[in-house]
Design a protein around this motif. Sequence first.
Motif, PDB file in Angstrom:
ATOM      1  N   UNK A  84       0.839  -1.415   0.091  1.00  0.00           N
ATOM      2  CA  UNK A  84       0.429   0.124  -0.306  1.00  0.00           C
ATOM      3  C   UNK A  84       0.893   1.683  -0.078  1.00  0.00           C
ATOM      4  N   UNK A  85       2.009   1.092   0.380  1.00  0.00           N
ATOM      5  CA  UNK A  85       2.973   2.401   0.194  1.00  0.00           C
ATOM      6  C   UNK A  85       3.225   1.985  -0.988  1.00  0.00           C
ATOM      7  N   UNK A  86       3.743   1.842  -1.557  1.00  0.00           N
ATOM      8  CA  UNK A  86       4.477   2.072  -3.108  1.00  0.00           C
ATOM      9  C   UNK A  86       3.351   2.449  -3.845  1.00  0.00           C
ATOM     10  N   UNK A  87       2.077   2.063  -3.597  1.00  0.00           N
ATOM     11  CA  UNK A  87       0.768   2.006  -4.346  1.00  0.00           C
ATOM     12  C   UNK A  87       0.101   3.943  -4.439  1.00  0.00           C
ATOM     13  N   UNK A  88       0.319   4.049  -2.818  1.00  0.00           N
ATOM     14  CA  UNK A  88      -0.008   5.258  -2.853  1.00  0.00           C
ATOM     15  C   UNK A  88       1.379   6.570  -3.081  1.00  0.00           C
ATOM     16  N   UNK A  89       2.398   5.608  -2.786  1.00  0.00           N
ATOM     17  CA  UNK A  89       3.355   7.032  -3.595  1.00  0.00           C
ATOM     18  C   UNK A  89       3.142   7.379  -5.464  1.00  0.00           C
ATOM     19  N   UNK A 110       4.267  -7.418   0.957  1.00  0.00           N
ATOM     20  CA  UNK A 110       5.809  -7.373   1.630  1.00  0.00           C
ATOM     21  C   UNK A 110       6.438  -6.865  -0.109  1.00  0.00           C
ATOM     22  N   UNK A 111       6.948  -6.036  -0.185  1.00  0.00           N
ATOM     23  CA  UNK A 111       7.812  -6.022  -1.696  1.00  0.00           C
ATOM     24  C   UNK A 111       9.237  -6.443  -1.410  1.00  0.00           C
TER      25      UNK A 111
END
Length: 521
Positions: A84-89, A110-111
């Motif tokens: 979710x962090x990567x997508x919102x960024x 996790x990525x």
Amino acid sequence: MLARMQAAGLEGISGYPVEVQTYARQKTPRFSVVGLPDAALREARDRVKAAILSSGFDFPPMELTTNLTPARRRKDEGSAFDLPMALTILAAMDSGLPASCLERVAALGELTLGGETRPVRGALAAAETLAACDPLPEMLLVPSANAEAAAFGCGGRVPVVEVDTLAQAVAILTKKAPATPVEVDVERILAAPAACDALDLREVRGNDAAKQALEVAAAGGHDLLFIGPPGAGKTMLARRLPGLLPPLRLEEVLEVSRVHAIASGVDPERANSLVRRRPFRAPHHTASYASLVGGGSFPRPGEISLAHKGVLFLDELPEFSPRSLEALREPLEERRITVARSRGSMTFPAEFQLVAAMNPCPCGYLGVHSAGRSLRCKCPPLAAERYQQRISGPLLDRIDLVARLQPVPPALLQAPPGPDESYTSEAVARRVGQARAIQRERAGRLNARLDARALRRTLALTPAAKQVLLRAGEQSLLSGRGLAKVQRVARTLADLDGQAKVDREHVARAVHLRAGERRAA
Ligand SMILES: [Zn+2]
């Protein structure tokens, strides 16, 4: 620009909703994250940035602030927020993903630095949390290995879509790739054959009284102590108890799976499989207190909780440390365990059936017969007493059944199982199921859980049975507590016979099962 999406945090075995928000603006390039513990934060930041770049997306020089709200709540599994962090960024930077595509979408995972998704712990609890949110997410994106547990947790309320890479998640959200929800067939999964079914009581030779004690324990939920020399088959018998108990119901599968998912030492890949059969846990007596009880800075359940809804087998009971034995009191009474930690305490479920085993004395041969001869105990005087006294009274008080085992003659071990089919696990499980149904119908609980009042109400002794009980009391065979245990076990024996009233033979057999304990001395 601001982008936001739904996620879930984990504290102990329960989840709570988290909103992941990222704000991006043209300024000095900077990337700060609010709401993760410091150590987790740095790692997450590096992983997410690398994953975005290696997935072929732009990472323009901007000031980025990612906020995991509620920021103040502890996040035991920080890496679950990578996706979710990567997508919102990406959405906040306008790098190929419009922020509107994230509205009412939830994600966890996790990525890797290469942009692949990796499974996280506690997907079941996280999914359950998201499926209880208002408004409901319209989609939950998870790594493939988390898909089954997440779909179970969502219970059909939120479609679960598996994603193997960050790029695939973006393609699905921008409708360039199809979003195919994971289908779980609850019936099929629950009906899958359990490995412990392979252990059959029929393979255990001799020691018929101990087998019967095991059946009674299974039927009434009674805790059980085996006393016998090494090699008499205590462990073999204990291992077969889960197979005699009714299969886990769906809610129980979820409950047990939630506990196992966050246990320490469990690889996240495996932590995601649902636990479908009753656990059997056999911690060694040298196991540390923390591994039994649970603990750590991110509190994890210990063996006592991993046995939840199953069997906790403690072989060589007197060898456990007094502190460990003392720790059993709370779960045996309350069916849960409280783990102390720096900030307050945390409670894990611990509703297990206890099977304990011990030698009658340190050498193991006190009161043991083989081929009609008494074997010689080589212990110094009083050693046996001291050995037995290591188990505290309160612990023994919880144990309704005590069964003595004798060495099995080699001839019997070599002979094939006889024609007597009554002691197959299947037959015993059937009787156990019937006896448990009677107890549920009558009192809403198993006989082992009856308190003094409920016990009086359900006992229904025949006059002859009362006589036997009275006589046992007069011969001071029974203390007050011992009396209640005999009554509970007699009630279970009558239930196994399908009889509404407890008759004299049920009481006599129950007294006999208690007597095993004293004869050890
Ligand atoms: Zn001895």
